[in-house]
Design a protein around this motif. Structure first.
Motif, PDB file in Angstrom:
ATOM      1  N   ASP A  19      -7.728 -41.692   6.387  1.00 56.55           N
ATOM      2  CA  ASP A  19      -6.180 -41.674   7.132  1.00 56.55           C
ATOM      3  C   ASP A  19      -5.364 -41.142   5.961  1.00 56.55           C
ATOM      4  N   GLY A  20      -5.598 -39.696   5.299  1.00 57.18           N
ATOM      5  CA  GLY A  20      -4.787 -39.177   4.528  1.00 57.18           C
ATOM      6  C   GLY A  20      -4.721 -39.465   3.150  1.00 57.18           C
ATOM      7  N   SER A  21      -5.404 -40.656   2.734  1.00 54.68           N
ATOM      8  CA  SER A  21      -5.342 -41.242   1.557  1.00 54.68           C
ATOM      9  C   SER A  21      -6.625 -40.842   0.723  1.00 54.68           C
ATOM     10  N   VAL A  22      -6.540 -40.832  -0.697  1.00 52.49           N
ATOM     11  CA  VAL A  22      -7.886 -40.349  -1.348  1.00 52.49           C
ATOM     12  C   VAL A  22      -8.182 -41.715  -2.170  1.00 52.49           C
ATOM     13  N   GLU A  78     -18.111 -37.806   2.917  1.00 56.11           N
ATOM     14  CA  GLU A  78     -17.406 -38.881   3.926  1.00 56.11           C
ATOM     15  C   GLU A  78     -17.891 -40.333   3.769  1.00 56.11           C
ATOM     16  N   ILE A  79     -17.207 -41.376   3.989  1.00 57.53           N
ATOM     17  CA  ILE A  79     -17.494 -42.611   4.060  1.00 57.53           C
ATOM     18  C   ILE A  79     -18.465 -43.090   5.009  1.00 57.53           C
ATOM     19  N   ILE A  80     -19.529 -43.606   4.890  1.00 62.69           N
ATOM     20  CA  ILE A  80     -20.201 -44.300   6.157  1.00 62.69           C
ATOM     21  C   ILE A  80     -20.037 -45.687   6.256  1.00 62.69           C
ATOM     22  N   GLU A 106      -2.029 -42.361  -1.267  1.00 61.54           N
ATOM     23  CA  GLU A 106      -1.501 -41.354  -0.407  1.00 61.54           C
ATOM     24  C   GLU A 106      -1.451 -40.085  -1.558  1.00 61.54           C
ATOM     25  N   PHE A 107      -1.509 -38.859  -0.964  1.00 60.48           N
ATOM     26  CA  PHE A 107      -1.407 -37.788  -1.822  1.00 60.48           C
ATOM     27  C   PHE A 107       0.145 -37.504  -2.527  1.00 60.48           C
ATOM     28  N   GLU A 108       0.836 -38.004  -1.857  1.00 63.42           N
ATOM     29  CA  GLU A 108       2.314 -37.803  -1.978  1.00 63.42           C
ATOM     30  C   GLU A 108       2.685 -39.007  -3.047  1.00 63.42           C
ATOM     31  N   ASN A 109       1.904 -39.823  -3.312  1.00 59.90           N
ATOM     32  CA  ASN A 109       2.030 -40.850  -4.204  1.00 59.90           C
ATOM     33  C   ASN A 109       0.946 -41.284  -5.199  1.00 59.90           C
TER      34      ASN A 109
END
Ligand SMILES: [Zn+2]
Length: 177
Positions: free
Chosen positions: A50-53, A123-125, A142-145
């Motif tokens: 969901d856009g987070s790493v 990819e997470i399985i 989140e990439f912004e944080n």
């Protein structure tokens, strides 16, 4: 940590740096064996949701107490992909499928000497998120944080992944490799 060998692994003679084949190389003073020094191959992985790493808070040096991508050294007999799968599972509890090599970089004269780091996107399985080896905490950011990262090359991998500078330079200022 100094990884330069002092003694010959064949005869235990003292190794002395001498010019050989255009480079200073350790050569055994007893049996004349030449030791070829190579960077240690290692991997890192970028897993997103969901856009987070996914990052791990390290509980060992180098980078103790700071955050980084999951990863580690490739073991003998192991492919880079298998190393990424194993390291991600050991540190985060997640099973993943490495997709492609995003980038490769060198770390020179770091804590473990010279390294080659291959960074995979993966990819997470499945699996249950839980901190394991070398990790205090595992968390999606989140990439912004993003928190302050332990390694400059992880900053560079993440910037390449999202295609822009996202992290203030100060995050990489105390890079310990
Ligand atoms: Zn020797």
């Amino acid at each position: 940590m100094n990884r330069l060998p002092k003694y010959c692994s064949q005869c235990r003679g003292v190794l002395l740096f001498q010019n050989y084949e255009g480079r200073q190389r350790p050569i055994c003073s007893e049996c004349g064996r030449v030791v070829y020094l190579n960077p240690v191959p290692s991997v890192a992985a970028i897993l997103t949701k969901d856009g987070s790493v996914l990052l791990v808070k390290r509980n060992i040096e180098p980078g103790l107490g700071r955050w980084g991508l999951p990863g580690g050294f490739i073991e003998a007999g192991e492919s880079p992909k298998d190393a990424a799968i194993r390291e991600v599972f050991e540190e985060t509890g997640l099973h993943c499928q490495p997709l492609e090599v995003l980038d490769a970089c060198s770390v020179l004269k770091g804590y473990y000497g010279d390294l080659i780091v291959l960074c995979y996107t993966a990819e997470i399985i499945d699996g249950t998120l839980s901190a394991g080896d070398d990790a205090d905490t595992v968390e999606f950011f989140e990439f912004e944080n993003l928190p302050r990262l332990a390694f400059r090359n992880h900053v560079q991998f993440l910037e390449k992944f999202i295609g822009r500078k996202i992290i203030p330079a100060s995050y990489a200022k105390t890079d310990s490799k």
